[in-house]
Scaffold this motif. Structure first.
Motif, mmCIF file in Angstrom:
data_model
loop_
_atom_site.group_PDB
_atom_site.id
_atom_site.type_symbol
_atom_site.label_atom_id
_atom_site.label_comp_id
_atom_site.label_asym_id
_atom_site.label_seq_id
_atom_site.Cartn_x
_atom_site.Cartn_y
_atom_site.Cartn_z
ATOM 1 N N LEU A 1 0.856 -1.178 0.000
ATOM 2 C CA LEU A 1 0.000 0.000 0.000
ATOM 3 C C LEU A 1 0.891 1.227 0.000
ATOM 4 O O LEU A 1 1.980 1.211 0.591
ATOM 5 C CB LEU A 1 -0.920 0.014 1.221
ATOM 6 C CG LEU A 1 -2.069 -1.004 1.240
ATOM 7 C CD1 LEU A 1 -1.563 -2.396 1.599
ATOM 8 C CD2 LEU A 1 -3.146 -0.573 2.212
ATOM 9 N N ARG A 2 0.445 2.308 -0.626
ATOM 10 C CA ARG A 2 1.264 3.525 -0.722
ATOM 11 C C ARG A 2 0.741 4.599 0.220
ATOM 12 O O ARG A 2 -0.454 4.886 0.270
ATOM 13 C CB ARG A 2 1.248 4.084 -2.147
ATOM 14 C CG ARG A 2 2.101 3.307 -3.131
ATOM 15 C CD ARG A 2 3.562 3.641 -2.990
ATOM 16 N NE ARG A 2 4.371 2.906 -3.960
ATOM 17 C CZ ARG A 2 5.691 2.910 -3.973
ATOM 18 N NH1 ARG A 2 6.358 3.636 -3.071
ATOM 19 N NH2 ARG A 2 6.368 2.221 -4.864
ATOM 20 N N GLY A 3 1.662 5.212 0.959
ATOM 21 C CA GLY A 3 1.358 6.379 1.757
ATOM 22 C C GLY A 3 2.211 7.544 1.306
ATOM 23 O O GLY A 3 2.930 7.453 0.300
ATOM 24 N N ASP A 4 2.159 8.647 2.050
ATOM 25 C CA ASP A 4 2.952 9.823 1.671
ATOM 26 C C ASP A 4 3.832 10.287 2.836
ATOM 27 O O ASP A 4 4.193 11.447 2.917
ATOM 28 C CB ASP A 4 2.038 10.958 1.200
ATOM 29 C CG ASP A 4 1.045 11.405 2.286
ATOM 30 O OD1 ASP A 4 1.179 10.975 3.454
ATOM 31 O OD2 ASP A 4 0.135 12.196 1.961
ATOM 32 N N TRP A 5 4.173 9.367 3.724
ATOM 33 C CA TRP A 5 4.964 9.580 4.941
ATOM 34 C C TRP A 5 4.126 10.122 6.095
ATOM 35 O O TRP A 5 4.592 10.153 7.222
ATOM 36 C CB TRP A 5 6.154 10.526 4.717
ATOM 37 C CG TRP A 5 7.151 10.137 3.694
ATOM 38 C CD1 TRP A 5 7.613 10.924 2.673
ATOM 39 C CD2 TRP A 5 7.886 8.905 3.577
ATOM 40 N NE1 TRP A 5 8.553 10.257 1.919
ATOM 41 C CE2 TRP A 5 8.744 9.011 2.451
ATOM 42 C CE3 TRP A 5 7.880 7.710 4.298
ATOM 43 C CZ2 TRP A 5 9.600 7.982 2.051
ATOM 44 C CZ3 TRP A 5 8.729 6.680 3.894
ATOM 45 C CH2 TRP A 5 9.575 6.828 2.788
ATOM 46 N N SER A 6 2.908 10.566 5.854
ATOM 47 C CA SER A 6 2.136 11.224 6.905
ATOM 48 C C SER A 6 1.381 10.205 7.760
ATOM 49 O O SER A 6 1.084 9.087 7.321
ATOM 50 C CB SER A 6 1.128 12.203 6.296
ATOM 51 O OG SER A 6 0.101 11.498 5.607
ATOM 52 N N THR A 7 1.037 10.629 8.985
ATOM 53 C CA THR A 7 0.221 9.801 9.872
ATOM 54 C C THR A 7 -1.135 9.514 9.229
ATOM 55 O O THR A 7 -1.664 8.398 9.324
ATOM 56 C CB THR A 7 0.022 10.515 11.218
ATOM 57 O OG1 THR A 7 1.292 10.888 11.745
ATOM 58 C CG2 THR A 7 -0.674 9.611 12.222
ATOM 59 N N GLU A 8 -1.702 10.519 8.547
ATOM 60 C CA GLU A 8 -3.003 10.354 7.907
ATOM 61 C C GLU A 8 -2.978 9.248 6.850
ATOM 62 O O GLU A 8 -3.915 8.447 6.756
ATOM 63 C CB GLU A 8 -3.456 11.667 7.279
ATOM 64 C CG GLU A 8 -3.778 12.769 8.273
ATOM 65 C CD GLU A 8 -2.545 13.484 8.815
ATOM 66 O OE1 GLU A 8 -2.708 14.309 9.743
ATOM 67 O OE2 GLU A 8 -1.419 13.215 8.332
ATOM 68 N N SER A 9 -1.922 9.214 6.063
ATOM 69 C CA SER A 9 -1.853 8.191 5.015
ATOM 70 C C SER A 9 -1.655 6.807 5.623
ATOM 71 O O SER A 9 -2.159 5.805 5.097
ATOM 72 C CB SER A 9 -0.729 8.509 4.024
ATOM 73 O OG SER A 9 0.549 8.354 4.607
ATOM 74 N N GLY A 10 -0.942 6.734 6.742
ATOM 75 C CA GLY A 10 -0.809 5.459 7.431
ATOM 76 C C GLY A 10 -2.144 4.976 7.980
ATOM 77 O O GLY A 10 -2.459 3.788 7.941
ATOM 78 N N ALA A 11 -2.940 5.931 8.480
ATOM 79 C CA ALA A 11 -4.258 5.580 8.990
ATOM 80 C C ALA A 11 -5.162 5.067 7.873
ATOM 81 O O ALA A 11 -5.925 4.108 8.065
ATOM 82 C CB ALA A 11 -4.889 6.790 9.671
ATOM 83 N N ALA A 12 -5.088 5.689 6.712
ATOM 84 C CA ALA A 12 -5.900 5.241 5.573
ATOM 85 C C ALA A 12 -5.510 3.829 5.148
ATOM 86 O O ALA A 12 -6.368 2.983 4.873
ATOM 87 C CB ALA A 12 -5.748 6.212 4.411
ATOM 88 N N ALA A 13 -4.205 3.567 5.107
ATOM 89 C CA ALA A 13 -3.746 2.214 4.768
ATOM 90 C C ALA A 13 -4.155 1.222 5.851
ATOM 91 O O ALA A 13 -4.537 0.084 5.560
ATOM 92 C CB ALA A 13 -2.227 2.214 4.586
ATOM 93 N N GLY A 14 -4.087 1.656 7.100
ATOM 94 C CA GLY A 14 -4.464 0.787 8.198
ATOM 95 C C GLY A 14 -5.915 0.357 8.131
ATOM 96 O O GLY A 14 -6.255 -0.790 8.475
#
Length: 224
Positions: free
Chosen positions: A103-116
């Motif tokens: 899964l791809r994020g953008d280094w941010s906590t928000e993107s990690g939450a979306a992947a989670g």
């Protein structure tokens, strides 16, 4: 900076999109706080060996008994993202484990939450390597909102060891990079170049340290 006659330039990543030839042709030493194993330019590059660090983290999760490890990768176009993804793949390939789609994020906590949120919906997910600590923290937040426990249901390992990692309600297991050492080694080489001394090992990859805390454990019987 070149127009102001600087003696040297320090650049944080990503280095991928810069105009290499323009910087090199002006004869100004350039330090990148990043390690790229295949770099063949005259730049000075100092950073952790991201590929080895991600492999080490993935091997740690596999050694705990997880059948495979999912990956929340950083954005495309970054050397760090690519090298960490490759290290994750190296470990799974060597173990003969299934390699899930990252899964791809953008280094941010928000993107990690979306992947989670996406990973929490998959019952087969028992272990996750996040491309950095911020995305790991976001993923853990989503897992807990979905009623899952870390590490009882899902193990999570981050990368970088940011200061807050040790003080979360469940302290984060992560790969530590020594930013002070990276800066010292890089600036020492940059000053050598500026002052006309030979620069030894222009492309230096430093080893990250696995910091074992509380977010990774043996897989739960509830999640295969």
């Amino acid at each position: 900076l070149l127009g102001r006659g600087v003696d040297g330039i320090v650049v944080s990543e990503p280095a991928d999109n810069l105009q290499h030839t323009e910087l090199l042709s002006r004869g100004v030493p350039v330090l990148f706080l990043e390690f790229q194993p295949e770099n063949a330019s005259d730049w000075i590059m100092v950073g952790i060996n991201d590929r080895l660090a991600a492999r080490t983290a993935t091997e740690y999760l596999l050694a705990l008994g997880h059948r495979t490890v999912w990956h929340i990768a950083g954005p495309a176009g970054w050397g760090t993202s690519q090298n960490r993804l490759l290290g994750w793949q190296d470990a799974l390939t060597a173990a003969g484990a299934h390699i899930p789609e990252p899964l791809r994020g953008d280094w941010s906590t928000e993107s990690g939450a979306a992947a989670g949120l996406k990973l929490a919906a998959l019952a087969s997910v028992s272990a996750v390597l996040a491309g950095n600590d911020e995305m790991a923290i976001g993923a853990i937040h989503s897992f807990e909102k979905a009623g899952l426990s870390v590490p009882r249901d899902i193990s999570v390992v981050g990368m970088d060891d940011i200061p807050v990692a040790a003080y979360l309600h469940t302290p984060l297991t992560t790969m530590r990079q020594d930013f002070d050492q990276i800066t010292r080694e890089g600036m020492s080489r940059l000053l050598d170049a500026i002052e006309g001394r030979p620069v030894i090992n222009r492309n230096l990859g430093l080893q990250a340290e696995l910091v074992i805390r509380e977010t990774a454990a043996e897989p739960s019987l509830n999640r295969p």
